[in-house]
Motif scaffolding. Structure first.
Motif, PDB file in Angstrom:
ATOM      1  N   HIS A 234     -27.556  56.285  45.326  1.00  0.00           N
ATOM      2  CA  HIS A 234     -28.619  56.874  44.503  1.00  0.00           C
ATOM      3  C   HIS A 234     -28.509  56.284  43.101  1.00  0.00           C
ATOM      4  CE1 HIS A 234     -29.754  59.855  47.527  1.00  0.00           C
ATOM      5  NE2 HIS A 234     -28.468  59.832  47.839  1.00  0.00           N
ATOM      6  N   VAL A 235     -29.447  55.417  42.734  1.00  0.00           N
ATOM      7  CA  VAL A 235     -29.359  54.670  41.480  1.00  0.00           C
ATOM      8  C   VAL A 235     -30.724  54.592  40.806  1.00  0.00           C
ATOM      9  CG1 VAL A 235     -27.391  53.253  42.194  1.00  0.00           C
ATOM     10  CG2 VAL A 235     -29.702  52.497  42.728  1.00  0.00           C
ATOM     11  N   CYS A 236     -30.728  54.141  39.566  1.00  0.00           N
ATOM     12  CA  CYS A 236     -31.958  53.772  38.855  1.00  0.00           C
ATOM     13  C   CYS A 236     -31.882  52.258  38.676  1.00  0.00           C
ATOM     14  CB  CYS A 236     -32.053  54.517  37.530  1.00  0.00           C
ATOM     15  SG  CYS A 236     -33.512  54.048  36.570  1.00  0.00           S
ATOM     16  N   SER A 237     -31.194  51.807  37.663  1.00  0.00           N
ATOM     17  CA  SER A 237     -30.929  50.383  37.474  1.00  0.00           C
ATOM     18  C   SER A 237     -29.616  50.093  38.201  1.00  0.00           C
ATOM     19  CB  SER A 237     -30.819  50.096  35.978  1.00  0.00           C
ATOM     20  OG  SER A 237     -30.558  48.749  35.755  1.00  0.00           O
ATOM     21  N   PHE A 238     -29.544  48.988  38.940  1.00  0.00           N
ATOM     22  CA  PHE A 238     -28.397  48.744  39.804  1.00  0.00           C
ATOM     23  C   PHE A 238     -28.105  47.248  39.922  1.00  0.00           C
ATOM     24  CE2 PHE A 238     -32.164  48.392  42.314  1.00  0.00           C
ATOM     25  CZ  PHE A 238     -31.914  47.374  43.215  1.00  0.00           C
ATOM     26  N   TYR A 239     -26.978  46.921  40.549  1.00  0.00           N
ATOM     27  CA  TYR A 239     -26.670  45.537  40.917  1.00  0.00           C
ATOM     28  C   TYR A 239     -26.011  45.539  42.284  1.00  0.00           C
ATOM     29  CZ  TYR A 239     -21.837  46.407  39.305  1.00  0.00           C
ATOM     30  OH  TYR A 239     -20.577  46.899  39.132  1.00  0.00           O
ATOM     31  N   LEU A 240     -26.013  44.383  42.934  1.00  0.00           N
ATOM     32  CA  LEU A 240     -25.355  44.202  44.222  1.00  0.00           C
ATOM     33  C   LEU A 240     -23.984  43.598  43.944  1.00  0.00           C
ATOM     34  CD1 LEU A 240     -28.363  42.578  46.105  1.00  0.00           C
ATOM     35  CD2 LEU A 240     -27.833  45.013  45.817  1.00  0.00           C
ATOM     36  N   ASP A 241     -22.937  44.178  44.510  1.00  0.00           N
ATOM     37  CA  ASP A 241     -21.567  43.755  44.256  1.00  0.00           C
ATOM     38  C   ASP A 241     -20.899  43.398  45.579  1.00  0.00           C
ATOM     39  OD1 ASP A 241     -19.183  43.237  42.976  1.00  0.00           O
ATOM     40  OD2 ASP A 241     -18.731  45.327  42.514  1.00  0.00           O
ATOM     41  N   ALA A 242     -20.452  42.144  45.707  1.00  0.00           N
ATOM     42  CA  ALA A 242     -19.821  41.650  46.931  1.00  0.00           C
ATOM     43  C   ALA A 242     -18.361  41.342  46.672  1.00  0.00           C
ATOM     44  CB  ALA A 242     -20.532  40.379  47.402  1.00  0.00           C
ATOM     45  N   PHE A 243     -17.515  41.678  47.637  1.00  0.00           N
ATOM     46  CA  PHE A 243     -16.107  41.324  47.512  1.00  0.00           C
ATOM     47  C   PHE A 243     -15.469  41.195  48.893  1.00  0.00           C
ATOM     48  CE2 PHE A 243     -16.960  45.734  46.679  1.00  0.00           C
ATOM     49  CZ  PHE A 243     -16.174  46.405  47.604  1.00  0.00           C
TER      50      PHE A 243
ATOM     51  N   THR B 142     -17.581  42.737  52.188  1.00  0.00           N
ATOM     52  CA  THR B 142     -18.477  43.889  52.108  1.00  0.00           C
ATOM     53  C   THR B 142     -19.324  43.774  50.848  1.00  0.00           C
ATOM     54  OG1 THR B 142     -18.608  46.296  52.297  1.00  0.00           O
ATOM     55  CG2 THR B 142     -16.869  45.419  50.876  1.00  0.00           C
ATOM     56  N   VAL B 143     -20.454  44.441  50.868  1.00  0.00           N
ATOM     57  CA  VAL B 143     -21.356  44.466  49.719  1.00  0.00           C
ATOM     58  C   VAL B 143     -21.689  45.918  49.423  1.00  0.00           C
ATOM     59  CG1 VAL B 143     -23.404  44.137  51.171  1.00  0.00           C
ATOM     60  CG2 VAL B 143     -23.506  43.537  48.754  1.00  0.00           C
ATOM     61  N   LYS B 144     -21.815  46.252  48.153  1.00  0.00           N
ATOM     62  CA  LYS B 144     -22.087  47.625  47.729  1.00  0.00           C
ATOM     63  C   LYS B 144     -23.237  47.638  46.728  1.00  0.00           C
ATOM     64  CE  LYS B 144     -18.436  49.150  49.930  1.00  0.00           C
ATOM     65  NZ  LYS B 144     -18.523  49.944  51.117  1.00  0.00           N
ATOM     66  N   ILE B 145     -23.911  48.764  46.661  1.00  0.00           N
ATOM     67  CA  ILE B 145     -24.922  49.036  45.640  1.00  0.00           C
ATOM     68  C   ILE B 145     -24.195  49.773  44.520  1.00  0.00           C
ATOM     69  CG2 ILE B 145     -27.095  50.203  45.103  1.00  0.00           C
ATOM     70  CD1 ILE B 145     -27.402  48.125  47.343  1.00  0.00           C
ATOM     71  N   HIS B 146     -24.298  49.266  43.291  1.00  0.00           N
ATOM     72  CA  HIS B 146     -23.641  49.912  42.156  1.00  0.00           C
ATOM     73  C   HIS B 146     -24.649  50.218  41.063  1.00  0.00           C
ATOM     74  CE1 HIS B 146     -19.242  48.439  42.882  1.00  0.00           C
ATOM     75  NE2 HIS B 146     -19.592  49.446  43.646  1.00  0.00           N
ATOM     76  N   ASP B 147     -24.530  51.399  40.493  1.00  0.00           N
ATOM     77  CA  ASP B 147     -25.297  51.745  39.306  1.00  0.00           C
ATOM     78  C   ASP B 147     -24.972  50.714  38.225  1.00  0.00           C
ATOM     79  OD1 ASP B 147     -25.368  53.272  36.532  1.00  0.00           O
ATOM     80  OD2 ASP B 147     -26.708  54.343  37.900  1.00  0.00           O
ATOM     81  N   ALA B 148     -25.955  50.361  37.420  1.00  0.00           N
ATOM     82  CA  ALA B 148     -25.761  49.320  36.403  1.00  0.00           C
ATOM     83  C   ALA B 148     -24.645  49.655  35.420  1.00  0.00           C
ATOM     84  CB  ALA B 148     -27.070  49.064  35.659  1.00  0.00           C
ATOM     85  N   THR B 149     -24.301  50.927  35.270  1.00  0.00           N
ATOM     86  CA  THR B 149     -23.240  51.309  34.334  1.00  0.00           C
ATOM     87  C   THR B 149     -21.867  51.350  34.999  1.00  0.00           C
ATOM     88  OG1 THR B 149     -23.593  53.671  34.749  1.00  0.00           O
ATOM     89  CG2 THR B 149     -24.856  52.668  32.952  1.00  0.00           C
ATOM     90  N   THR B 150     -21.787  51.101  36.291  1.00  0.00           N
ATOM     91  CA  THR B 150     -20.519  51.129  37.030  1.00  0.00           C
ATOM     92  C   THR B 150     -19.831  49.776  36.923  1.00  0.00           C
ATOM     93  OG1 THR B 150     -21.378  52.748  38.585  1.00  0.00           O
ATOM     94  CG2 THR B 150     -19.495  51.448  39.317  1.00  0.00           C
ATOM     95  N   GLY B 151     -18.537  49.786  36.730  1.00  0.00           N
ATOM     96  CA  GLY B 151     -17.767  48.545  36.663  1.00  0.00           C
ATOM     97  C   GLY B 151     -17.602  47.915  38.039  1.00  0.00           C
ATOM     98  N   GLU B 152     -17.384  46.618  38.053  1.00  0.00           N
ATOM     99  CA  GLU B 152     -17.241  45.875  39.307  1.00  0.00           C
ATOM    100  C   GLU B 152     -15.972  46.228  40.066  1.00  0.00           C
ATOM    101  OE1 GLU B 152     -18.037  41.609  39.002  1.00  0.00           O
ATOM    102  OE2 GLU B 152     -19.155  42.063  37.169  1.00  0.00           O
ATOM    103  N   GLU B 153     -14.992  46.842  39.409  1.00  0.00           N
ATOM    104  CA  GLU B 153     -13.750  47.161  40.095  1.00  0.00           C
ATOM    105  C   GLU B 153     -13.918  48.303  41.102  1.00  0.00           C
ATOM    106  OE1 GLU B 153     -14.185  49.632  36.519  1.00  0.00           O
ATOM    107  OE2 GLU B 153     -14.244  47.475  36.808  1.00  0.00           O
TER     108      GLU B 153
END
Length: 172
Positions: A52-61, A34-45
């Motif tokens: 709903h984000v401003c700066s973000f990253y894509l997180d796959a696991f 699965t892949v998720k949209i995470h706010d840039a301040t959110t940890g990968e765990e």
């Protein structure tokens, strides 16, 4: 009696093969991550989507180890032209099927992530999300003008406990 022994031998062989099967093959390769949209301040765990984000990253696991991923983010109505590519890239997941992009930013709007990868059996994975950042750069609730450095005239009189004589006449 012979049937009982051979049935037992078949059951024992089946049980043996289940016990000795490698754990890596518990899920077949392919569409198991699965892949998720995470706010840039959110940890990968965190494994929760943040739509709903401003700066973000894509997180796959949970993907297959070493999978190659190609992704793109397209604009979506009502804020963009459906399907117009806003950002794209590729990513190689680690041995445990995890990976993340660098932090990203996009203009305020509605977007869709399309996630394609080696071993994909069905349609691409996708996530729909919104970006919204404060444009003015000032914290909300703060005045926007420049304070004056000069006093605005003579000081006012000191407050008193006496009522003023400018009260409105009452109507009866």
């Amino acid at each position: 009696m012979r049937t009982l022994i051979s049935t037992g031998a078949v059951m024992t062989a089946a049980a043996f093969s289940l016990l000795t099967a490698p754990a890596a093959h518990a899920t077949p390769p392919g569409d198991n991550g699965t892949v998720k949209i995470h706010d840039a301040t959110t940890g990968e765990e965190l494994r929760k989507n943040e739509p709903h984000v401003c700066s973000f990253y894509l997180d796959a696991f949970g993907f297959d180890g070493g999978q190659e991923v190609d992704w793109k983010i397209v604009e979506m109505p009502p804020t963009g032209t459906k399907g117009k590519v806003a950002d794209n890239g590729s990513l190689t997941l680690d041995g445990e099927g995890h990976g993340r992009t660098d932090d990203r930013t996009l203009p305020d709007g509605h977007y869709k992530l399309i996630w394609n990868f080696d071993g994909e059996h069905g349609k691409a994975k996708h996530k729909v999300f919104w970006t919204e950042c404060e444009d003015d750069g000032e914290p909300s609730g703060q005045p926007t003008g420049t304070p004056s450095q000069q006093p605005s005239g003579e000081p006012s009189e000191a407050p008193t406990d006496e009522p003023t004589s400018s009260a409105s006449p009452s109507t009866a």
